[in-house]
Design an enzyme around this catalytic site. Sequence first.
Site, PDB file in Angstrom:
ATOM      1  N   ASP A  50      -9.431  -6.790   7.091  1.00 17.45           N
ATOM      2  CA  ASP A  50      -8.404  -6.137   6.270  1.00 17.45           C
ATOM      3  C   ASP A  50      -8.694  -6.417   4.794  1.00 17.45           C
ATOM      4  OD1 ASP A  50      -6.137  -4.884   5.468  1.00 17.45           O
ATOM      5  OD2 ASP A  50      -4.742  -6.439   6.110  1.00 17.45           O
ATOM      6  N   ASP A  59      -8.740   0.931   4.507  1.00 15.69           N
ATOM      7  CA  ASP A  59      -9.080  -0.445   4.136  1.00 15.69           C
ATOM      8  C   ASP A  59      -9.032  -1.413   5.321  1.00 15.69           C
ATOM      9  OD1 ASP A  59      -6.400  -0.451   4.499  1.00 15.69           O
ATOM     10  OD2 ASP A  59      -5.872  -1.392   2.593  1.00 15.69           O
ATOM     11  N   GLU A  60      -9.216  -0.905   6.535  1.00 14.02           N
ATOM     12  CA  GLU A  60      -9.204  -1.784   7.706  1.00 14.02           C
ATOM     13  C   GLU A  60     -10.307  -1.387   8.695  1.00 14.02           C
ATOM     14  OE1 GLU A  60      -5.237  -2.789   9.579  1.00 14.02           O
ATOM     15  OE2 GLU A  60      -4.633  -1.255   8.142  1.00 14.02           O
TER      16      GLU A  60
END
Length: 417
Positions: free
Chosen positions: A10, A112-113
């Site tokens: 993350d 964003d993961e």
Amino acid sequence: MGKPIIFHIDVNSAYLSWEATYRLQQGDPLDLRTVPSVVGGDPLTRHGIVLAKSILAKEYGIKTGETLYSALSKCPDLIIAKPNYLLFRQCSKALGDILREYSPLIQQFSVDEYFLDFTSMDLLFGDPLAIAYQIKDRVKKELGFTVNIGISTNKLLAKMASELQKPDKVHTLFPEEIPEKMWPLPIGELFMVGRATTRKLLSRNIKTIGELAHTDPRLLKAILKSYGLLIWNYAHGIENSPVRPGGRVEVKGMGNSTTLSFDVDNRKEAHLVLLSLVETVSARLRHSQYFTRLVSISFRTNEFLSYSHQRKLSQATDCTNEIWEIACRLFDELWKGQPLRHLGVRVSELCQNDFLQLSLFAKDYEKERKVDQAIDGIRERFGSQAIMRSSYLHSGLKSMTGGVIAEEEYPTMTSLL
DNA sequence: TCGTCGCTGGCGAAGTGTGC
DNA sequence: GCACACTTCGCCAGCGACGA
């Protein structure tokens, strides 16, 4: 094959903003246009104010929704920068490239993961915990931002682990650690437990994930239907979806909606807003090479009452004008003249456009589809505002409203776990 | 808070089974 | 063949999760 080992990676976007803020406070202003944090998640950021919301609120008393002028009067050193989505996406891709060096099984979960399936890869690379630290440190050194990494035996627990404490941390949350690390957490921390479910559970005195885990699943089913069983399983760490390389899942629908800064009280204006929404939705359809069989519209009045209406199509379409005509018809059937503050258009029941079946009775939209394709081409080359319908001139309305096409590359959370 | 999307449950229509 | 009860299916509206 050994026991499953799943990483959840993350990006600490908000903390990058914090770091920038900190440097600002230390008299070391940073050109925020050069850091990926400009794509943070709160409305302030969306409008270009690139400081962490919590810092703004705590240190300067600046709240979400506050005008730029007011914010600047409270914090003269505030740096305003245009959000840089391209840079953020480049950083995201670079992160994916690093992860691919450790396992071919990686899944992009959002911009964003990532999930990474490290099962059996320890035979090649060694201790998973040491590798997680190695990845975290490499990202910081090579890409310049920090990540949190969670390690467990499934995606749910890995995701919960990565959120235990931020930023720049590695956490494990293996099944045997659930009572110690996960059960003491507030109920709202559990994946898939949002505001509404939290309220329902709190009203029954279920305050922590542990209390949820120890609640009779039959009771949860009575309160929350099948959803109750799902979160009961999650509270026990039970989840078994695989890491899907490529990350792309079948899109089931797409839509756009907008909250207006003024009341819409006439049909013509409402139709124009619908058109601006349909322009975006239909462009996304064509970009993804889908047709829709179901069109729905929704609106909210200035008294916050919501209404929606939908219609199944006899023939699938991706044509802007055709979808707009249906949306307008649905709107006219539903609207009783109330002043409106919110309008939305959604298409679902998507099908691949290479299997389009033509109806003998349907209006021929072939010419209009060619126009759509030409317009898409112009907008792709010169931007979304490069070409617009004349009806928008002097209307004060945007000719295209809603999300960006690139978002289709990433599935939403609920469709994945 | 907003925008987007998936899921659920109510409801009615259509289909199927049963008894007369 | 008809009427009725029951089941299945699809449509629809609304709710709620989640990221930004």
